[in-house]
Design a protein around this motif. Structure first.
Motif, PDB file in Angstrom:
ATOM      1  N   ARG A  84      43.075  36.764  52.344  1.00 33.47           N
ATOM      2  CA  ARG A  84      42.617  38.030  51.747  1.00 33.47           C
ATOM      3  C   ARG A  84      42.672  37.950  50.228  1.00 33.47           C
ATOM      4  O   ARG A  84      41.766  38.356  49.519  1.00 33.47           O
ATOM      5  CB  ARG A  84      43.549  39.165  52.219  1.00 33.47           C
ATOM      6  CG  ARG A  84      42.760  40.181  53.004  1.00 33.47           C
ATOM      7  CD  ARG A  84      43.502  41.326  53.597  1.00 33.47           C
ATOM      8  NE  ARG A  84      44.905  41.446  53.398  1.00 33.47           N
ATOM      9  CZ  ARG A  84      45.505  42.586  53.049  1.00 33.47           C
ATOM     10  NH1 ARG A  84      44.799  43.659  52.798  1.00 33.47           N
ATOM     11  NH2 ARG A  84      46.819  42.647  52.952  1.00 33.47           N
ATOM     12  N   LEU A  85      43.762  37.406  49.726  1.00 33.20           N
ATOM     13  CA  LEU A  85      43.954  37.296  48.278  1.00 33.20           C
ATOM     14  C   LEU A  85      42.887  36.384  47.657  1.00 33.20           C
ATOM     15  O   LEU A  85      42.266  36.733  46.655  1.00 33.20           O
ATOM     16  CB  LEU A  85      45.362  36.766  47.987  1.00 33.20           C
ATOM     17  CG  LEU A  85      45.757  36.605  46.530  1.00 33.20           C
ATOM     18  CD1 LEU A  85      45.639  37.915  45.761  1.00 33.20           C
ATOM     19  CD2 LEU A  85      47.203  36.065  46.434  1.00 33.20           C
ATOM     20  N   ALA A  86      42.657  35.233  48.286  1.00 33.17           N
ATOM     21  CA  ALA A  86      41.643  34.298  47.763  1.00 33.17           C
ATOM     22  C   ALA A  86      40.270  34.957  47.767  1.00 33.17           C
ATOM     23  O   ALA A  86      39.495  34.817  46.811  1.00 33.17           O
ATOM     24  CB  ALA A  86      41.631  33.018  48.594  1.00 33.17           C
ATOM     25  N   ARG A  87      39.992  35.697  48.838  1.00 36.17           N
ATOM     26  CA  ARG A  87      38.679  36.358  48.945  1.00 36.17           C
ATOM     27  C   ARG A  87      38.492  37.384  47.816  1.00 36.17           C
ATOM     28  O   ARG A  87      37.463  37.415  47.156  1.00 36.17           O
ATOM     29  CB  ARG A  87      38.579  37.036  50.310  1.00 36.17           C
ATOM     30  CG  ARG A  87      37.172  37.095  50.855  1.00 36.17           C
ATOM     31  CD  ARG A  87      37.083  37.419  52.332  1.00 36.17           C
ATOM     32  NE  ARG A  87      38.057  38.375  52.815  1.00 36.17           N
ATOM     33  CZ  ARG A  87      38.990  38.110  53.728  1.00 36.17           C
ATOM     34  NH1 ARG A  87      39.075  36.904  54.246  1.00 36.17           N
ATOM     35  NH2 ARG A  87      39.827  39.045  54.137  1.00 36.17           N
ATOM     36  N   VAL A  88      39.514  38.204  47.597  1.00 40.95           N
ATOM     37  CA  VAL A  88      39.429  39.234  46.550  1.00 40.95           C
ATOM     38  C   VAL A  88      39.190  38.580  45.191  1.00 40.95           C
ATOM     39  O   VAL A  88      38.344  39.017  44.408  1.00 40.95           O
ATOM     40  CB  VAL A  88      40.727  40.090  46.544  1.00 40.95           C
ATOM     41  CG1 VAL A  88      40.890  40.864  45.254  1.00 40.95           C
ATOM     42  CG2 VAL A  88      40.737  41.027  47.737  1.00 40.95           C
ATOM     43  N   ILE A  89      39.910  37.512  44.908  1.00 38.35           N
ATOM     44  CA  ILE A  89      39.779  36.828  43.615  1.00 38.35           C
ATOM     45  C   ILE A  89      38.381  36.214  43.473  1.00 38.35           C
ATOM     46  O   ILE A  89      37.707  36.374  42.455  1.00 38.35           O
ATOM     47  CB  ILE A  89      40.883  35.759  43.450  1.00 38.35           C
ATOM     48  CG1 ILE A  89      42.253  36.443  43.328  1.00 38.35           C
ATOM     49  CG2 ILE A  89      40.614  34.859  42.247  1.00 38.35           C
ATOM     50  CD1 ILE A  89      43.447  35.513  43.434  1.00 38.35           C
ATOM     51  N   HIS A  90      37.928  35.558  44.508  1.00 39.58           N
ATOM     52  CA  HIS A  90      36.615  34.906  44.422  1.00 39.58           C
ATOM     53  C   HIS A  90      35.485  35.932  44.323  1.00 39.58           C
ATOM     54  O   HIS A  90      34.538  35.744  43.554  1.00 39.58           O
ATOM     55  CB  HIS A  90      36.403  33.982  45.625  1.00 39.58           C
ATOM     56  CG  HIS A  90      37.240  32.735  45.536  1.00 39.58           C
ATOM     57  ND1 HIS A  90      37.647  32.018  46.626  1.00 39.58           N
ATOM     58  CD2 HIS A  90      37.772  32.092  44.462  1.00 39.58           C
ATOM     59  CE1 HIS A  90      38.377  30.977  46.230  1.00 39.58           C
ATOM     60  NE2 HIS A  90      38.463  31.009  44.928  1.00 39.58           N
ATOM     61  N   GLN A  91      35.612  37.012  45.088  1.00 41.15           N
ATOM     62  CA  GLN A  91      34.559  38.035  45.015  1.00 41.15           C
ATOM     63  C   GLN A  91      34.466  38.653  43.621  1.00 41.15           C
ATOM     64  O   GLN A  91      33.418  39.110  43.200  1.00 41.15           O
ATOM     65  CB  GLN A  91      34.804  39.122  46.067  1.00 41.15           C
ATOM     66  CG  GLN A  91      34.283  38.696  47.435  1.00 41.15           C
ATOM     67  CD  GLN A  91      34.727  39.619  48.557  1.00 41.15           C
ATOM     68  OE1 GLN A  91      35.438  40.605  48.329  1.00 41.15           O
ATOM     69  NE2 GLN A  91      34.308  39.310  49.770  1.00 41.15           N
TER      70      GLN A  91
END
Ligand SMILES: Cc1cc2nc3c(=O)[nH]c(=O)nc-3n(C[C@H](O)[C@H](O)[C@H](O)COP(=O)(O)O)c2cc1C
Length: 357
Positions: A84-91
């Motif tokens: 979830r954290l990686a997704r938020v950062i990448h988005q």
């Protein structure tokens, strides 16, 4: 300006030379799970264009938790939280590496139900057994692999600030008489084993950074040479970049740069990039540090004071952070990270003079 030039760490290309140094957000639950407030911090950093975000340190072993809000990579749900954290950062357009750690002697009994385990039984902790040491490479490899599988752009091994791996390197903490203590070669053995295990688990292309101490806890002459030898070994084992900090950084109130001579000495000894961290506040100072040989500049407290600091830096403005270290003390009681956010500017001015914004 070099600050705004692209840079590379291993296979990773970064848009600029600004790194958010690992910063424990203290925004997770006691269960070690990521909260919405935690995600918001990272989304803001990513959106504002920080070149690389290093997460707050996460422990590979829930029994070695450094405080009650630290994320545990071996807890149920860690995989899902990291994704979830990686997704938020990448988005939000950012890139990030997970900082991986073990509390060692700094893992308090009040949090873990047992005293911290270190290389030796100094500082009220307990000495690690050979079996506990033998488990470490696998634990770190598992943590790094989790970060990689979650989509992170890299990992940073925490070899600084008095946590477990730095305790092995430091002759004050490491009084072992077996093959993990004594000579510099023996003291760095576990770190080399950990790095080799992480590389084997994540493959040669996964960006891997380390954060090290510039000095040992007692400022022993010769320690820098040990750290230079360590960096050379780590480069040979596939480490992609070194960030140079120091034990007790949180007692330093003055403006930086804090560890520049050691950072530059290490840079001259290796071919991989180095990150300068500590007390950097003004863009021209950052530029000067880059001009002297550092490859990246890394900031922690300035991003607590101003989560959207990147916009100010781009305009050539200095961070408003006065390094008062309130962020280190008030998170539990005030739920505010920075004294500037509490309207304490007059008191700060009285303490630190006109340098206070
Ligand atoms: C509240 C707070 C939490 C921190 N947490 C970490 C951490 O998890 N891992 C780490 O390596 N350093 C941590 N640091 C140290 C910073 O990464 C950095 O090395 C230090 O603050 C000096 O940089 P600065 O002058 O830009 O703040 C923390 C610092 C602060 C103020």
């Amino acid at each position: 300006m070099k600050l705004w030039e692209k840079g590379t760490i291993g296979t990773l290309t970064l848009d600029n030379r600004v790194v958010r140094s690992a910063t424990n957000e203290h925004l997770t639950g006691r269960d070690g799970r990521i909260t919405a407030a935690y995600l918001e911090v990272y989304e803001t950093l990513a959106r504002s264009g920080v070149g690389l975000i290093l997460t707050g340190h996460m422990t590979v072993d829930g029994k070695g938790r450094a405080d009650e809000t630290q994320i545990c990579l071996d807890a149920p749900g860690a995989e899902e939280d990291l994704a979830r954290l990686a997704r938020v950062i990448h988005q939000a357009g950012g890139k990030a590496a997970v900082q991986i750690s073990h509390g060692g002697l700094k893992a308090p009994a009040a949090v873990n139900g047992r005293p911290g385990r270190g290389p030796s039984a100094v500082d009220g902790g307990e000495e690690m057994s050979p079996a506990e040491i033998a488990a470490l490479p696998k634990q770190f490899a598992r943590g790094a692999r989790l970060a990689q599988a979650a989509g992170f752009d890299g990992a940073q091994l925490h070899l600084a600030h008095g946590y477990l791996l730095s305790e092995f390197l430091d002759p004050y903490y490491n009084r072992r008489t077996d093959s993990y203590g004594g000579s510099a070669e023996n003291r760095r053995r576990i770190v080399e084993e950990v790095v080799a295990a992480v590389r084997a688990a994540c493959g040669p292309a996964f960006p891997l950074l380390v954060k090290i101490n510039a000095t040992d806890v007692e400022d022993t002459p010769g320690f820098l040479e040990d750290q230079i030898a360590l960096c050379r070994r780590l480069e040979a084992l596939g480490v992609d970049a070194v960030e140079v900090s120091r034990h007790g950084f949180n007692t330093l109130r003055r403006q930086g740069p804090y560890f520049l001579p050691q950072t530059l000495a290490i840079r001259r000894a290796v071919s991989i990039p180095v990150l300068a961290v500590g007390g950097l506040r003004a863009p021209e100072e950052m530029e000067s540090v880059l001009g002297q040989g550092a490859d990246f500049i890394s900031l922690s407290r300035p991003f607590i004071a101003q989560p959207e600091l990147m916009n100010d830096l781009r305009r050539g403005e200095k961070s408003k952070c006065v390094s008062c270290n309130s962020c280190y003390k008030i998170y539990r009681t005030q739920f505010k990270r920075c004294a500037l956010h509490r309207g304490e500017v007059p008191q700060l001015r009285a303490l630190f003079g006109e340098d206070t914004p």
